[in-house]
Design a protein around this motif. Sequence first.
Motif, PDB file in Angstrom:
ATOM      1  N   MET A   1       0.835  -1.196   0.000  1.00 43.91           N
ATOM      2  CA  MET A   1       0.000   0.000   0.000  1.00 43.91           C
ATOM      3  C   MET A   1       0.872   1.248   0.000  1.00 43.91           C
ATOM      4  N   LYS A   2       0.415   2.274  -0.716  1.00 39.27           N
ATOM      5  CA  LYS A   2       1.116   3.550  -0.770  1.00 39.27           C
ATOM      6  C   LYS A   2       0.496   4.521   0.231  1.00 39.27           C
ATOM      7  N   PHE A   3       1.319   5.481   0.682  1.00 40.48           N
ATOM      8  CA  PHE A   3       0.864   6.447   1.673  1.00 40.48           C
ATOM      9  C   PHE A   3       1.228   7.857   1.234  1.00 40.48           C
ATOM     10  N   GLY A   4       0.237   8.741   1.287  1.00 37.62           N
ATOM     11  CA  GLY A   4       0.452  10.139   0.960  1.00 37.62           C
ATOM     12  C   GLY A   4      -0.214  11.035   1.982  1.00 37.62           C
ATOM     13  N   VAL A   5      -0.408  12.295   1.609  1.00 35.81           N
ATOM     14  CA  VAL A   5      -0.934  13.313   2.518  1.00 35.81           C
ATOM     15  C   VAL A   5      -2.052  14.071   1.819  1.00 35.81           C
ATOM     16  N   SER A   6      -3.113  14.359   2.551  1.00 34.07           N
ATOM     17  CA  SER A   6      -4.164  15.265   2.083  1.00 34.07           C
ATOM     18  C   SER A   6      -4.272  16.404   3.088  1.00 34.07           C
ATOM     19  N   THR A   7      -4.404  17.633   2.572  1.00 36.32           N
ATOM     20  CA  THR A   7      -4.402  18.771   3.479  1.00 36.32           C
ATOM     21  C   THR A   7      -4.999  19.997   2.811  1.00 36.32           C
ATOM     22  N   PHE A   8      -5.189  21.043   3.599  1.00 38.39           N
ATOM     23  CA  PHE A   8      -5.546  22.371   3.129  1.00 38.39           C
ATOM     24  C   PHE A   8      -4.297  23.246   3.262  1.00 38.39           C
TER      25      PHE A   8
END
Length: 274
Positions: A1-8
């Motif tokens: 599984m890949k991991f990233g970031v979601s943000t404002f």
Amino acid sequence: MKFGVSTFITDQGIAPAPLGRAIEERGLDSLLIAEHTHIPVERRSPYPGGGELPEIYYRTLDPFVALSAVAAVTERILLGTGIALVVQRDPIITAKEVASLDLVSGGRFIFGVGIGWNEEEMENHGANPRTRGRLVDERLRAMRELWTKEKAEFHGEFVDFDPVYSWPKPVQRPHPPIYVGGGEGAFKRVASFGDAWLANSRGAEELAPKIERLRGVAGRDVPVTVYAVEKKPEIVEQYTQLDVERLLFSLPTMPEAETLAYLDELAGVAERFR
């Protein structure tokens, strides 16, 4: 599984360039950022998260400007909108922005799209909330023509233009991957346009049957990226039991020092599941 970031990304938190560098340095694979052009003072539309609308919604940077800054200081991470509000965007200008960002990033752009929830916001852009689904679908079709044809032409209900030239073309062919956000109401859009489904993090137990239904609607094995996942290992563990390609950890909007410390924690959680 890949991991990233979601943000404002806002004017009150870490700047785009140091954020992008920090994500890449910690071995995370992607950054997807939210978009709101403005927030009307008088609003009928309820915030989907419940309660008062958080201040970050009022202060988002333009995603294409912010991601261009990130592209200039990174080499590996994927850069995406999570989500771009296509209902509020001119398709010819947006097609140009998508292709330009894909070019300057060396083919690392992900076009995350959705129809949005803030009806007053879209009305200020001249969009009718009751027809926003059809509008988004048509604009996506028009943009695909602009990305893939030397002389692009489109004649529809909402978008209409005679043959035009539009360069640059995207580096990724036929165009950057389109990640369609939304719930089950977006499944037909995923089937028609989506290279992946950008699913909200409502829990692995709830998500599992939805993935099965989506793939039934699409008639193919649609990849799934889950947006705004908490950093708790027990929650990540549940998602690892599903056929999910990527988890995007929710990153609060904070000043640089706090953000870097938080990213250290996210990278530590991700490392446990690689």
